[in-house]
Design a protein around this motif. Structure first.
Motif, PDB file in Angstrom:
ATOM      1  N   LYS A   1      58.901  15.438  72.883  1.00  0.00           N
ATOM      2  CA  LYS A   1      60.190  14.838  72.428  1.00  0.00           C
ATOM      3  C   LYS A   1      61.107  14.759  73.715  1.00  0.00           C
ATOM      4  O   LYS A   1      61.786  13.815  73.594  1.00  0.00           O
ATOM      5  CB  LYS A   1      60.722  15.730  71.259  1.00  0.00           C
TER       6      LYS A   1
ATOM      7  N   GLU B   1      55.622  26.616  70.226  1.00  0.00           N
ATOM      8  CA  GLU B   1      56.261  25.390  70.581  1.00  0.00           C
ATOM      9  C   GLU B   1      56.066  24.389  69.975  1.00  0.00           C
ATOM     10  O   GLU B   1      56.174  22.966  70.445  1.00  0.00           O
ATOM     11  CB  GLU B   1      55.713  25.292  72.154  1.00  0.00           C
ATOM     12  N   ALA B   2      55.866  24.594  68.824  1.00  0.00           N
ATOM     13  CA  ALA B   2      55.909  23.168  67.550  1.00  0.00           C
ATOM     14  C   ALA B   2      56.926  22.449  67.425  1.00  0.00           C
ATOM     15  O   ALA B   2      56.959  21.097  67.396  1.00  0.00           O
ATOM     16  CB  ALA B   2      55.602  23.545  66.228  1.00  0.00           C
ATOM     17  N   ASP B   3      58.267  22.817  67.921  1.00  0.00           N
ATOM     18  CA  ASP B   3      59.357  22.061  67.837  1.00  0.00           C
ATOM     19  C   ASP B   3      59.390  21.120  69.196  1.00  0.00           C
ATOM     20  O   ASP B   3      60.053  20.081  69.110  1.00  0.00           O
ATOM     21  CB  ASP B   3      60.639  22.952  67.786  1.00  0.00           C
ATOM     22  N   LYS B   4      58.645  21.333  70.015  1.00  0.00           N
ATOM     23  CA  LYS B   4      58.744  20.706  71.325  1.00  0.00           C
ATOM     24  C   LYS B   4      58.020  19.171  71.050  1.00  0.00           C
ATOM     25  O   LYS B   4      58.131  18.056  71.787  1.00  0.00           O
ATOM     26  CB  LYS B   4      58.105  21.326  72.550  1.00  0.00           C
TER      27      LYS B   4
ATOM     28  N   VAL C   1      53.379  21.992  63.050  1.00  0.00           N
ATOM     29  CA  VAL C   1      53.118  23.405  63.257  1.00  0.00           C
ATOM     30  C   VAL C   1      51.678  23.774  62.650  1.00  0.00           C
ATOM     31  O   VAL C   1      50.749  24.617  63.433  1.00  0.00           O
ATOM     32  CB  VAL C   1      54.037  24.346  62.789  1.00  0.00           C
TER      33      VAL C   1
ATOM     34  N   ASP D   1      52.157  19.399  58.609  1.00  0.00           N
ATOM     35  CA  ASP D   1      53.258  19.683  59.728  1.00  0.00           C
ATOM     36  C   ASP D   1      52.591  19.958  61.118  1.00  0.00           C
ATOM     37  O   ASP D   1      51.531  20.164  61.065  1.00  0.00           O
ATOM     38  CB  ASP D   1      54.319  20.486  59.255  1.00  0.00           C
TER      39      ASP D   1
ATOM     40  N   THR E   1      56.052  16.037  68.854  1.00  0.00           N
ATOM     41  CA  THR E   1      55.745  15.097  67.646  1.00  0.00           C
ATOM     42  C   THR E   1      54.504  14.714  67.653  1.00  0.00           C
ATOM     43  O   THR E   1      53.811  14.171  68.812  1.00  0.00           O
ATOM     44  CB  THR E   1      56.783  14.072  67.671  1.00  0.00           C
TER      45      THR E   1
END
Length: 825
Positions: free
Chosen positions: A314, A359-362, A349, A347, A364
């Motif tokens: 992202k 580090e799933a938020d990193k 994650v 999702d 997309t």
């Protein structure tokens, strides 16, 4: 990021195989002049200091790409020139730089007054123009003249090529060589982006306009306002359309996933050589596609399909990606359990392996899907190779791939490339067969709107009105498919199917004849040994073997029309028109156990079985129907026509006396032509009403004819021949006279019924047969009625003996019907 075929109507990249090129497309082509700013040494003296300016002349069929112009390319090997200013061209004060070889063409294109020419001021090689810079007519941007490749010719245009790396494959490759900016100011729906704004002439007018519509016109208007538009005209040419939406596409640089072919192109070309291509021309087609194949764009922007399982960072806007063995293995296990939709529903994650979950938020997940040609092109892995490895009865590579002739650039090519890359240079198929397309009877493409679609089910089951739309059954449809030359486009319609049905009837009637005449035949007790067969029967068996081998070879080479045509020819010409016609005398007239009848039935059995086996691949229902109704088939025999193949003995008969029987058939053809004249004049009715006189000066022909010359009268047993190998029955004519000179023919027959045979070269005369007509065999004979009289006064001796034999064998009595006396008035 590379330019690809892009469909604004579908909002996705397209493969070459997803394009079509309809007739009648018209583009606006334009000739544009751009001011030289910094000339090369060769050009410096021609730039001019006063009013006359030197301009670079370019030509394009896509005016909307002018905002993305980054260079003008020349061919260093061509000769270029500067032509003088001309009234009517721009402001009349501009010299133009063009290819010398196109000056004459441009004089016509620029519509100079009659008799006027463009004056060539100087000429020089293309290589001397490199480094010259010019001013973009619509933007505050200078660019250079650079060296392109051999794609720049003097076939059209000006010889100087407008180069927009973001909108063309050759432009892109040239741009890579010179480090040009990859500008592509067009969005997913085909509208100009803000990058097309800031024009010195049009400002931001282009932004938001469709490049295939108002945006294209706006660019031409801006060029005209800038004084740079030399000429605009309609230009008809082949242009790519989206095969799904039927709307025009564009070439546009976008971020895509590509597979490089360069690393295994040589292996792919070697693999092509190991495959059998049917027809042969397919080999050249696939080679040309592989040789010219650039990087394969394997991504698509669709809301359906197999996802490309990549994660984008992202923070970097997607320039950093996560795609490795760990992520692929994890996604593979998820899709194996939940299917492809898992990528869209789950999702990030859950889609990441354990080592990356924190580090799933990193990341997309990507939204691109795999090119469907990559999907279908890798089908060999799941359909064939996996089943072969799991010992499920299949082997790799596949025996054959079958599709339309457009798939050399599609499925065949994608299958070849994926297999070669994954299987150490091995092609996924042993053979590739391509076919044309089905058109209506007039040669038009079928379409619901035209109402010319032929429904296969209606051919099989018939329409509502069975008289107008009869049910032909699956076999007739299969026969049509097998009888056409599939290498090209084929036509079908009611009349064609009707003609095919007539061919089907010929084959079925042949089978009925064979079955009907084997009703009393027991192969165990009635068959005649090959060495005891008459010459005609041995000839027939040899001919049958030759035909079966021809048909078998044609089928093995997928030449179905060759096989069916040979079967139809055999059934019509060799059987119906000759052998079976001649056989009627033996089968219907001879005594039940007469050797000449049993020998014929021996041959009919072989013909019936060979016939059924050979038609089975095309006419399975007819073939099985024949097999289950073999008159001599034992009740406990539950075999199918599809079991066991063609018996070896049917393939084993050697050609026998072919020259002799070919001659007899030629004589028969010539005799029939004279008989037709006699029949037309009502001299005779049936052929048995006639006698023939035959003369030949050829000693070889005479020897054959003499060998086949039978007894003067119809007797049993015969003396001069075996009763089969003789002209009387072969020609189906009551009396045959082989004479020593043409005078005998002319003195015996009316001149109107004498002719020189085109086939045999014999002189043939026909007259009314002598004697009386036998009431049973219908042959004319001088001895009719001069025998026992037990069965009537209108029989020949052989028919009298045949009836006597029948009575003796069956214990039945032959009865005659008394003729009523007609009262005399």
């Amino acid at each position: 990021r590379k330019p690809v075929h892009w469909s604004p109507s579908s909002k996705t990249a397209l493969a070459e195989a997803e394009l079509e090129y309809p007739e009648g497309h018209i583009s606006k082509s334009i000739y544009v002049a751009m001011d030289v700013v910094s000339p090369s040494e060769e050009l410096k003296k021609l730039v001019g200091e006063g009013e006359e300016k030197l301009k670079v002349a370019i030509w394009t069929t896509t005016p909307w790409t002018i905002p993305a112009n980054m260079a003008v390319a020349i061919n260093p090997e061509l000769e270029y020139c500067v032509v003088g200013a001309k009234e009517g061209i721009l402001d009349g004060k501009s010299k133009l730089l063009v290819a010398t070889g196109l000056v004459e063409t441009l004089e016509s294109k620029f519509q100079l007054p009659e008799g006027e020419k463009l004056e060539i001021l100087a000429t020089f090689p293309g290589s001397s123009l490199e480094g010259t810079t010019y001013q973009h007519p619509l933007y505050d941007r200078t660019s250079s003249i650079i060296a392109g490749g051999d794609y720049i010719t003097t076939e059209s245009g000006t010889g100087l090529v407008h180069t927009a790396p973001g909108h063309g494959q050759e432009d892109y490759l040239t741009g890579l060589k010179y480090g040009l900016e990859l500008l592509s100011p067009v969005d997913d729906v085909g509208k100009f982006t803000i990058e097309a704004g800031g024009s010195t002439i049009a400002g931001d007018k282009f932004v938001g306009q469709s490049v295939l519509g108002e945006g294209n016109i706006a660019v031409m208007e801006a060029l005209e306002e800038a004084g740079a538009l030399i000429r605009a005209e309609d230009y008809g040419h082949k242009y790519p359309y989206d095969w799904r939406t039927k709307k025009p596409t564009i070439f546009r640089a976008t971020d895509q996933w590509f597979a490089s072919v360069e690393g295994f192109r040589t292996d792919a070309l070697k693999a092509v050589e190991t495959v059998k291509w049917i027809p042969d021309v397919g080999k050249n087609r696939i080679k040309s596609f592989v040789e010219s194949r650039g990087d394969w764009c394997i991504s698509r922007q669709r809301s359906w399909g197999v996802p490309i399982p990549v994660f984008y960072d992202k923070a970097t806007g997607g320039t950093e990606v996560l795609l490795n063995e760990d992520t692929l293995s994890h996604i593979e296990s998820i899709i194996a359990e939940h299917g492809c939709d898992a990528w869209w529903k789950m999702d990030v994650v859950d889609l990441l392996p354990d080592k990356y979950k924190n580090e799933a938020d990193k990341w997309t997940k990507g939204t691109d899907t795999m090119d469907v040609w990559f999907d279908s092109g890798s089908s060999w892995a799941g359909v064939v190779k996996q089943r072969a490895e799991d010992e499920m009865g299949l082997s790799f590579p596949a025996d054959i791939y079958l599709e339309g002739s457009d798939q050399h650039r599609g499925w065949f090519q994608s299958s070849l490339l994926t297999s070669v890359a994954a299987n150490k240079g091995q092609a996924p198929f042993k053979a590739v067969l391509t076919h044309g397309f089905v058109l209506d009877e007039k040669g038009f493409k079928m379409s619901k709107s035209l109402g010319n679609v032929v429904n296969p089910l209606q051919v099989i089951e018939g329409g509502n009105n069975k008289k107008l739309e009869p049910a032909y059954g699956a076999d007739v449809l299969r026969l049509w498919v097998a009888s056409v030359d599939y290498a090209g486009d084929v036509r079908v319609g009611a009349n064609i199917i009707k003609q095919t049905f007539e061919s089907y009837r010929k084959l079925r009637n042949t089978a009925r004849y064979l079955i009907g005449n084997l009703d009393d035949f027991n192969p165990e007790t009635d068959a005649v040994a090959y060495e005891d067969l008459p010459s005609m029967d041995k000839w027939m068996l040899g001919t049958m073997t030759k035909v079966l081998k021809e048909v078998d070879e044609a089928f093995s080479q997928y030449q179905f029309s060759r096989a069916t045509q040979e079967l139809l020819r055999f059934a019509t010409s060799d059987l119906s028109n000759f052998y079976l016609d001649v056989a009627k005398d033996r089968l219907y007239i001879s005594a039940v156990n007469d050797p000449r009848r049993r020998s014929c039935q021996t041959v009919l059995k072989a013909l019936l079985e060979g016939f059924a086996k050979s038609i089975a691949p095309v006419l399975p229902h007819m073939a099985e129907d024949i097999w289950q109704n073999l008159p001599y088939k034992q009740e406990e025999d539950k075999s199918s026509v599809f079991e066991g193949g063609i018996p070896e003995d049917l393939f084993s008969y050697a050609e026998f006396d072919a020259d002799k029987w070919n001659l007899v058939r030629d004589v028969r053809t010539d005799v029939n032509q004279v008989l037709e004249i006699a029949r037309r004049d009502k001299l005779i009715g049936a052929s048995l009403d006639a006698a023939a006189y035959i003369y030949t000066s050829d000693d070889k022909i005479r020897k054959v004819l003499d060998e086949l010359d039978g007894d003067e009268s119809l007797i049993s047993p015969t003396v001069k021949t075996n009763g089969v190998d003789e002209l009387r029955t072969a020609l189906m004519i009551s009396q045959v006279y082989i004479v020593d000179d043409e005078e005998t023919v002319s003195s015996s027959c009316d001149a109107a019924y004498i002719a020189k045979g085109d086939e045999s070269g014999c002189t043939i005369g026909v007259k009314k047969a002598e004697g009386h007509k036998c009431g049973r065999c219908w042959f004319y004979d001088k001895q009719v009625g001069k025998h026992s009289g037990r069965y009537g006064e209108d029989l020949c001796q052989r028919c009298d003996d045949a009836i006597s034999s029948w009575e003796e064998q069956t214990g039945n009595k032959f009865t005659t019907t008394e003729k009523e006396e007609v009262p005399v008035a």
